[in-house]
Design a protein around this motif. Structure first.
Motif, PDB file in Angstrom:
ATOM      1  N   SER A  11       1.483 -15.967   5.724  1.00 25.33           N
ATOM      2  CA  SER A  11       1.175 -14.511   6.114  1.00 25.33           C
ATOM      3  C   SER A  11       1.021 -14.189   7.427  1.00 25.33           C
ATOM      4  CB  SER A  11      -0.144 -13.838   5.331  1.00 25.33           C
ATOM      5  OG  SER A  11      -0.094 -14.141   3.911  1.00 25.33           O
ATOM      6  N   THR A  12       1.376 -15.044   8.340  1.00 25.28           N
ATOM      7  CA  THR A  12       1.319 -14.875   9.804  1.00 25.28           C
ATOM      8  C   THR A  12       2.492 -14.380  10.298  1.00 25.28           C
ATOM      9  OG1 THR A  12       1.292 -17.115  10.260  1.00 25.28           O
ATOM     10  CG2 THR A  12      -0.707 -16.035  10.178  1.00 25.28           C
ATOM     11  N   HIS A  13       3.594 -14.021   9.527  1.00 29.31           N
ATOM     12  CA  HIS A  13       4.756 -13.740   9.929  1.00 29.31           C
ATOM     13  C   HIS A  13       5.125 -14.380  11.329  1.00 29.31           C
ATOM     14  CE1 HIS A  13       4.314 -10.020   7.568  1.00 29.31           C
ATOM     15  NE2 HIS A  13       3.021 -10.094   7.736  1.00 29.31           N
ATOM     16  N   GLY A  14       5.342 -15.560  11.021  1.00 29.31           N
ATOM     17  CA  GLY A  14       5.711 -16.423  12.254  1.00 29.31           C
ATOM     18  C   GLY A  14       4.733 -17.283  12.589  1.00 29.31           C
ATOM     19  N   VAL A  15       4.767 -18.007  13.711  1.00 26.67           N
ATOM     20  CA  VAL A  15       3.739 -18.977  14.118  1.00 26.67           C
ATOM     21  C   VAL A  15       2.549 -18.338  14.895  1.00 26.67           C
ATOM     22  CG1 VAL A  15       5.230 -20.961  13.986  1.00 26.67           C
ATOM     23  CG2 VAL A  15       5.391 -19.518  15.785  1.00 26.67           C
ATOM     24  N   LEU A  16       1.918 -17.664  14.364  1.00 24.63           N
ATOM     25  CA  LEU A  16       0.696 -17.154  14.931  1.00 24.63           C
ATOM     26  C   LEU A  16      -0.545 -17.919  14.597  1.00 24.63           C
ATOM     27  CD1 LEU A  16      -0.800 -14.687  16.399  1.00 24.63           C
ATOM     28  CD2 LEU A  16      -1.069 -13.667  14.408  1.00 24.63           C
ATOM     29  N   ARG A  17      -1.544 -18.018  15.512  1.00 25.10           N
ATOM     30  CA  ARG A  17      -2.579 -19.054  15.031  1.00 25.10           C
ATOM     31  C   ARG A  17      -3.880 -17.989  15.594  1.00 25.10           C
ATOM     32  NH1 ARG A  17      -4.837 -24.080  18.200  1.00 25.10           N
ATOM     33  NH2 ARG A  17      -6.599 -24.243  17.084  1.00 25.10           N
ATOM     34  N   VAL A  18      -4.548 -17.959  14.492  1.00 22.50           N
ATOM     35  CA  VAL A  18      -5.737 -16.875  14.660  1.00 22.50           C
ATOM     36  C   VAL A  18      -6.969 -17.807  14.445  1.00 22.50           C
ATOM     37  CG1 VAL A  18      -7.154 -14.780  14.025  1.00 22.50           C
ATOM     38  CG2 VAL A  18      -4.498 -14.866  13.785  1.00 22.50           C
ATOM     39  N   VAL A  19      -8.035 -17.859  15.356  1.00 27.62           N
ATOM     40  CA  VAL A  19      -9.197 -18.756  14.885  1.00 27.62           C
ATOM     41  C   VAL A  19     -10.209 -17.691  14.625  1.00 27.62           C
ATOM     42  CG1 VAL A  19     -10.937 -20.135  16.154  1.00 27.62           C
ATOM     43  CG2 VAL A  19      -8.417 -20.353  16.615  1.00 27.62           C
ATOM     44  N   LEU A  20     -10.766 -17.767  13.554  1.00 28.74           N
ATOM     45  CA  LEU A  20     -11.729 -16.478  12.981  1.00 28.74           C
ATOM     46  C   LEU A  20     -13.272 -17.402  13.049  1.00 28.74           C
ATOM     47  CD1 LEU A  20      -9.450 -15.654  10.249  1.00 28.74           C
ATOM     48  CD2 LEU A  20     -10.259 -14.011  12.112  1.00 28.74           C
ATOM     49  N   ILE A  28     -16.759 -12.100  12.386  1.00 30.77           N
ATOM     50  CA  ILE A  28     -17.658 -11.911  13.536  1.00 30.77           C
ATOM     51  C   ILE A  28     -16.588 -11.976  14.881  1.00 30.77           C
ATOM     52  CG2 ILE A  28     -19.243 -12.626  14.996  1.00 30.77           C
ATOM     53  CD1 ILE A  28     -20.473 -14.413  12.559  1.00 30.77           C
ATOM     54  N   ARG A  29     -15.833 -12.841  15.003  1.00 32.57           N
ATOM     55  CA  ARG A  29     -14.950 -12.814  16.191  1.00 32.57           C
ATOM     56  C   ARG A  29     -13.482 -13.370  15.910  1.00 32.57           C
ATOM     57  NH1 ARG A  29     -17.268 -15.704  20.818  1.00 32.57           N
ATOM     58  NH2 ARG A  29     -15.257 -16.809  20.937  1.00 32.57           N
ATOM     59  N   ALA A  30     -12.509 -12.745  16.293  1.00 30.11           N
ATOM     60  CA  ALA A  30     -11.045 -13.564  16.165  1.00 30.11           C
ATOM     61  C   ALA A  30     -10.473 -13.802  17.251  1.00 30.11           C
ATOM     62  CB  ALA A  30     -10.327 -12.322  15.358  1.00 30.11           C
ATOM     63  N   LYS A  31      -9.762 -14.680  17.387  1.00 36.41           N
ATOM     64  CA  LYS A  31      -9.124 -15.006  18.871  1.00 36.41           C
ATOM     65  C   LYS A  31      -7.668 -15.331  18.307  1.00 36.41           C
ATOM     66  CE  LYS A  31      -8.865 -17.771  22.683  1.00 36.41           C
ATOM     67  NZ  LYS A  31      -9.269 -18.695  23.661  1.00 36.41           N
ATOM     68  N   PRO A  32      -6.702 -14.564  18.631  1.00 27.74           N
ATOM     69  CA  PRO A  32      -5.042 -14.983  18.487  1.00 27.74           C
ATOM     70  C   PRO A  32      -4.951 -15.864  19.487  1.00 27.74           C
ATOM     71  CG  PRO A  32      -5.324 -12.529  18.532  1.00 27.74           C
ATOM     72  CD  PRO A  32      -6.550 -13.293  19.159  1.00 27.74           C
ATOM     73  N   ILE A  33      -4.018 -17.013  18.916  1.00 22.65           N
ATOM     74  CA  ILE A  33      -3.747 -17.989  19.754  1.00 22.65           C
ATOM     75  C   ILE A  33      -2.054 -18.056  19.795  1.00 22.65           C
ATOM     76  CG2 ILE A  33      -3.541 -20.456  20.570  1.00 22.65           C
ATOM     77  CD1 ILE A  33      -6.158 -20.638  19.544  1.00 22.65           C
ATOM     78  N   ILE A  34      -1.409 -17.721  20.705  1.00 27.53           N
ATOM     79  CA  ILE A  34       0.127 -17.682  20.709  1.00 27.53           C
ATOM     80  C   ILE A  34       0.779 -18.597  21.389  1.00 27.53           C
ATOM     81  CG2 ILE A  34       0.035 -15.261  20.010  1.00 27.53           C
ATOM     82  CD1 ILE A  34       0.591 -14.430  22.671  1.00 27.53           C
ATOM     83  N   ILE A 380       4.211  -7.433  13.858  1.00 29.80           N
ATOM     84  CA  ILE A 380       4.451  -8.219  15.016  1.00 29.80           C
ATOM     85  C   ILE A 380       5.597  -9.203  14.791  1.00 29.80           C
ATOM     86  CG2 ILE A 380       2.284  -8.335  16.046  1.00 29.80           C
ATOM     87  CD1 ILE A 380       1.628 -10.772  14.731  1.00 29.80           C
ATOM     88  N   VAL A 381       6.404  -9.498  15.743  1.00 30.35           N
ATOM     89  CA  VAL A 381       7.324 -10.787  15.496  1.00 30.35           C
ATOM     90  C   VAL A 381       7.129 -11.931  16.585  1.00 30.35           C
ATOM     91  CG1 VAL A 381       9.859 -11.111  15.908  1.00 30.35           C
ATOM     92  CG2 VAL A 381       9.073  -8.872  14.728  1.00 30.35           C
ATOM     93  N   LEU A 382       6.707 -12.877  16.103  1.00 30.01           N
ATOM     94  CA  LEU A 382       6.417 -13.944  17.139  1.00 30.01           C
ATOM     95  C   LEU A 382       7.428 -14.109  18.293  1.00 30.01           C
ATOM     96  CD1 LEU A 382       3.713 -15.514  17.494  1.00 30.01           C
ATOM     97  CD2 LEU A 382       3.890 -14.223  15.487  1.00 30.01           C
ATOM     98  N   GLY A 383       8.749 -13.948  17.878  1.00 27.83           N
ATOM     99  CA  GLY A 383       9.925 -14.529  18.565  1.00 27.83           C
ATOM    100  C   GLY A 383       9.786 -13.530  20.210  1.00 27.83           C
ATOM    101  N   GLU A 384       9.183 -12.187  19.885  1.00 30.83           N
ATOM    102  CA  GLU A 384       9.206 -11.086  20.812  1.00 30.83           C
ATOM    103  C   GLU A 384       7.832 -11.375  21.713  1.00 30.83           C
ATOM    104  OE1 GLU A 384      10.268  -6.719  20.606  1.00 30.83           O
ATOM    105  OE2 GLU A 384       8.388  -7.200  19.587  1.00 30.83           O
ATOM    106  N   ILE A 385       6.871 -12.098  21.018  1.00 28.54           N
ATOM    107  CA  ILE A 385       5.553 -12.254  21.651  1.00 28.54           C
ATOM    108  C   ILE A 385       5.665 -13.413  22.468  1.00 28.54           C
ATOM    109  CG2 ILE A 385       3.171 -12.822  21.211  1.00 28.54           C
ATOM    110  CD1 ILE A 385       3.100 -11.274  18.883  1.00 28.54           C
TER     111      ILE A 385
ATOM    112  N   THR B 134      -6.975 -18.240  30.717  1.00 29.79           N
ATOM    113  CA  THR B 134      -6.395 -19.797  30.546  1.00 29.79           C
ATOM    114  C   THR B 134      -4.848 -19.655  30.094  1.00 29.79           C
ATOM    115  OG1 THR B 134      -7.095 -19.278  28.152  1.00 29.79           O
ATOM    116  CG2 THR B 134      -8.476 -20.523  29.381  1.00 29.79           C
ATOM    117  N   ARG B 135      -4.348 -20.639  29.739  1.00 29.56           N
ATOM    118  CA  ARG B 135      -3.010 -20.548  29.469  1.00 29.56           C
ATOM    119  C   ARG B 135      -2.681 -19.776  28.238  1.00 29.56           C
ATOM    120  NH1 ARG B 135       0.956 -23.195  32.327  1.00 29.56           N
ATOM    121  NH2 ARG B 135       0.074 -24.764  33.805  1.00 29.56           N
ATOM    122  N   ILE B 136      -1.822 -19.049  28.146  1.00 27.72           N
ATOM    123  CA  ILE B 136      -1.240 -18.114  26.849  1.00 27.72           C
ATOM    124  C   ILE B 136      -0.129 -18.600  26.066  1.00 27.72           C
ATOM    125  CG2 ILE B 136      -0.381 -16.339  27.977  1.00 27.72           C
ATOM    126  CD1 ILE B 136      -1.780 -14.634  26.137  1.00 27.72           C
TER     127      ILE B 136
END
Lengths: 387, 187, 214
Positions: A11-20, A28-34, A380-385, B134-136
């Motif tokens: 379901s992340t519509h591409g290679v998105l990584r979210v650390v929850l 509590i916190r979410a950090k998207p890693i692209i 979102i589209v990861l290719g664009e991100i 940090t690197r993104i």
């Protein structure tokens, strides 16, 4: 508990990584890693001419490839100080609006699929196939079209294209009615999207969100109306704005946009018919390729063709930024030119990159199931991100 | 009466008479661009955002440009957008090569967070005061700053027979390679 | 329909039994067929000869080939064409492969759809290692096969640098029909491959066919 919603996820519509970081089911916190799809397009553009970078842009926002092509061509045209002829602009508007419909179809299909409504996925992809066969007819490729060029189009539209587009445009509103009938008053859909993933107006502006994400938060800002390009000020359409600030509001904005795009496409078809026969490329051979028929008969055209194909055109020393209202938001290209055929710098302002920054604001304090809804509603589209 | 970019520059000069603003010249510089020194950046940005006559509520993007071999080497470009006045404005900060540092504007516009991380990732320009520099886009252990002009593209030569010495290719088996009638035997 | 073509039973392997019973070895002077002869006649009419290994291999490979469960591993633009084959027009359900598993532990096939960046490569290798045997890899698109349009610092020039690939499907992106062709080629490959069960390696039964047909 720290949960990794990894780069491989349905379901992340591409290679998105979210650390929850979770406390039970609450985020509590979410950090998207692209960066898992980083392609080095900006570096590669410094080694290619402007025209050679157009196929790269298809691969950026791969759901709306002609939009990206349009943004690059507009930026290069702004740098050169030229403008495509009116008929080419009308064709550009027509194809870009069809692209918008196709991109929103994929968005709706995948968003609904993530939430659980699988039927909508099949319906939306059925419509998308029709747009893809229009692309196929116009340039030969289903998805990665690269049909626009600096100064106009790559080639003239084939016969029968306008009738095919008209047929699509005539039957599309009925299909949008179908999607709305399935979802808009559906209690499950409302329960899953109403009040979910809220983004207040102030937060949306501060975080730089654009496109339906911003318009779903009550801000009436659409580049097609505010800073028109490609003749958009000559078309009659509305910009849907919703005050809900939640995922449901963004859904309503995009579905309404599909209807408005159908309207614009209809007007564009009429305008292309009015302006035919006409030029599909600007006749400024210093920067734009001359038509092939002339290349075979006229000496000057041959020389221009040779110079443009062998080196590329030589833009003036300067820089330009041009932005369009892509289906995802404000897509802009910034070119710095040093007078050579290859740009000194190409920077892409991609809407999904900025919209994704709003994700932590949307989901912190909410349930983990809403993360999926939030990512889906951001479109979102990861290719664009990652470019 | 909506202000023009020239009016914005005029307003900036009036409000900050001690800051050395410099308009970028050039016929083909299509957006109104103003250079300013890095140390006054945050003040100027806060004023641009908060002044009701200008109201630059949105920072569209932040990017870097490497001008090697010009001194100072880098430019950091800030594109501002005022929705209520329908106005765009460009600020630029020049940064030298050794120890490139610029104060962060993520306190003024939170959207600058990721843009500045990307500029750091590509060029190595450090943004002082940034919450998480940090690197993104590149892997965390990547060495080097890829978009600098002295970094290579990383092009890998594709191996063909003509550019791979001492490579022998067996003669093509023409009978085996002849096109055959394809029948699928999945049943 | 027409009588120029004999009604040939395709399952007949032995030469057809002669029409008159007089050429058969049978008890003389018009006695009835013995049960043994009747049985022999029945058996000769519809029997295939094979060996146990070939049969088990056939059964196992058929079930593997006709129910390949892909891992949902769409990376970039090719992923959208992969989604299109799940859609109604290019239906991959016909091939038994519509169940795209989210977890690598439950998947047989990894369709690497899209460009593999240097940051993603270790993740891809980990997912490949997590897949149980038997597993196959289809490299979909030009970027996965050889780096494609992008030849620079950020993109792996071909996914076969990190995982063994069975089928390469070229295209940018390959049309859904091309991907289906690739999956069918993979099905052919699976049907030709040996099966390892209980320490034995069973090979597919070789079919004797005329040269010229694939």
């Amino acid at each position: 508990m720290t949960l990794n919603m990894g780069p491989q996820h349905p379901s992340t519509h591409g290679v998105l990584r979210v650390v929850l970081e979770l406390d039970g089911e609450t985020v509590i916190r979410a950090k998207p890693i692209i960066g898992y799809l980083h392609t080095g397009m900006e570096k590669q553009a410094e080694y290619k001419t402007y025209t050679q970078s157009i196929p790269q842009t298809d691969r950026m926002d791969y759901l709306a490839p002609l939009s990206n092509n349009l943004a690059l061509c507009l930026a290069a045209e702004k740098l050169l100080g030229i403008e495509a002829p009116a008929r080419a602009q009308a064709i550009r508007v027509l194809l870009t609006e069809l692209t918008r419909i196709s991109s929103h179809c994929v968005w709706l299909g995948t968003h609904a699929l993530d939430i659980g409504a699988m039927t909508v996925f099949f319906y939306c992809f059925r419509e998308r196939e029709k747009v893809l066969s229009i692309y196929d007819m116009v340039c030969g490729a289903r998805m990665t079209a690269s049909y626009f060029r600096v100064g106009g189009l790559a080639s003239d539209i084939p016969e029968g294209l306008l009738d095919k587009c008209q047929k699509f445009v005539d039957e599309m509103p009925a299909h949008v009615d179908e999607y709305e009938a399935l979802l808009s008053r559906n209690p499950i859909w409302l329960a899953r999207t109403e009040g979910v993933a809220p983004l207040s107006t102030a937060a949306a502006l501060a975080l730089g969100a654009t496109g339906p994400t911003l318009r779903g938060s009550g801000v009436n800002w659409d580049l097609r109306k505010a800073q028109p390009y490609c003749g958009y000020d000559g078309y009659d359409f509305q910009v849907p704005v919703e005050k809900g600030c939640d995922a449901y509001a963004r859904y309503k904005v995009r579905v309404a946009e599909m209807r408005q795009s159908t309207r614009i496409a209809d007007q564009a078809i009429r305008r292309v018919r009015e302006l035919s026969p006409g030029d599909y490329r600007l006749r400024d051979f210093k920067y734009v390729l001359p038509p092939k028929e002339e290349v075979k008969t006229s000496m000057e055209a041959l020389i221009h063709h040779f110079k443009i194909v062998a080196h590329g055109f030589f833009p003036p020393v300067g820089e330009a930024y041009a932005a369009i209202e892509a289906p995802k938001g404000e897509l802009g290209f910034y070119f710095v030119s040093d007078g050579t055929p290859r740009p000194w710098r190409m920077k892409v302002r991609s809407p999904s990159f900025v919209n994704l920054q709003t994700l932590p604001t949307m989901i912190e304090g909410r349930l983990v199931a809403d993360v999926i809804t939030a990512i889906g509603s951001l479109d979102i589209v990861l290719g664009e991100i990652d470019r | 009466m909506a202000p023009t970019p020239e009016a914005v520059e005029q307003r900036l000069r009036e409000r900050f008479p001690d800051v050395a603003f410099r308009r970028q010249e050039g016929a083909a510089v299509r957006d109104h661009t103003v250079y300013l020194p890095a140390d006054r950046l945050v003040e100027v940005c806060t004023f641009l955002r908060d002044d009701p006559g200008l109201d630059f509520a949105m920072l569209t993007w932040v990017g870097g440009v490497d001008w090697l071999p010009r001194e100072p080497r880098f430019d950091v470009v800030y594109h501002l957008l005022s929705l209520s006045k329908n106005l765009r404005f460009v600020l630029k900060v020049s940064v030298a090569d050794e120890n490139p540092r610029v104060p962060t504007v993520s306190g003024v516009w939170p959207t600058a967070n990721w843009h500045e991380r990307e500029t750091f990732d590509f060029y190595g320009i450090r943004f002082t005061g940034h919450p998480d520099l940090t690197r993104i886009l590149l892997p965390d252990d990547w060495e080097g700053w890829p978009l600098r002009k002295d970094s290579p593209l990383g092009y890998q030569e594709v191996a063909f027979t003509h550019n791979t010495p001492n490579r022998s290719v067996p003669a093509p088996d023409l009978e085996r390679l002849a096109p055959k009638k394809v029948t699928y035997r999945a049943h | 329909m027409s009588d120029d073509k004999q009604d040939v039973n395709p399952f007949r392997v032995l030469p057809p039994a002669p029409a008159t019973p007089t050429t058969r070895v049978s008890p003389p002077s018009g006695a009835a067929l013995t049960p043994e002869d009747a049985l022999r006649e029945e058996v000769e009419r519809g029997v295939l000869f094979t060996n146990v290994g070939g049969m088990v291999n056939w059964a196992v490979n058929q079930s593997r080939a006709n129910a390949i469960w892909p891992l949902g591993f769409g990376l970039a633009c090719c992923a959208i064409e992969m989604m299109a084959i799940v859609g109604p027009r290019f239906d991959i359900s016909r091939f038994g492969a519509e169940v795209f598993r989210a977890s690598p532990r439950q998947a047989d096939l990894m369709i690497v759809a899209g460009r593999v960046s240097v940051k993603m490569a270790p993740v891809l290798r980990q997912l490949y290692d997590q897949m149980p045997d038997p597993k196959w890899v289809i490299s979909m698109g030009a970027c996965a096969s050889c780096g494609g349009v992008f030849n620079n610092y950020a993109i792996l020039q071909g996914v076969d640098k990190i995982v063994p690939v069975d089928v390469y499907v070229p295209g940018c992106p390959p049309r859904p029909e091309a991907l289906i062709h690739g999956i069918m080629k993979l099905q052919e490959k699976i049907l030709q491959s040996p099966v390892e069960i209980a320490g034995l390696t069973l090979h597919p039964k070789r079919r004797t066919r005329k040269k010229g047909t694939a």
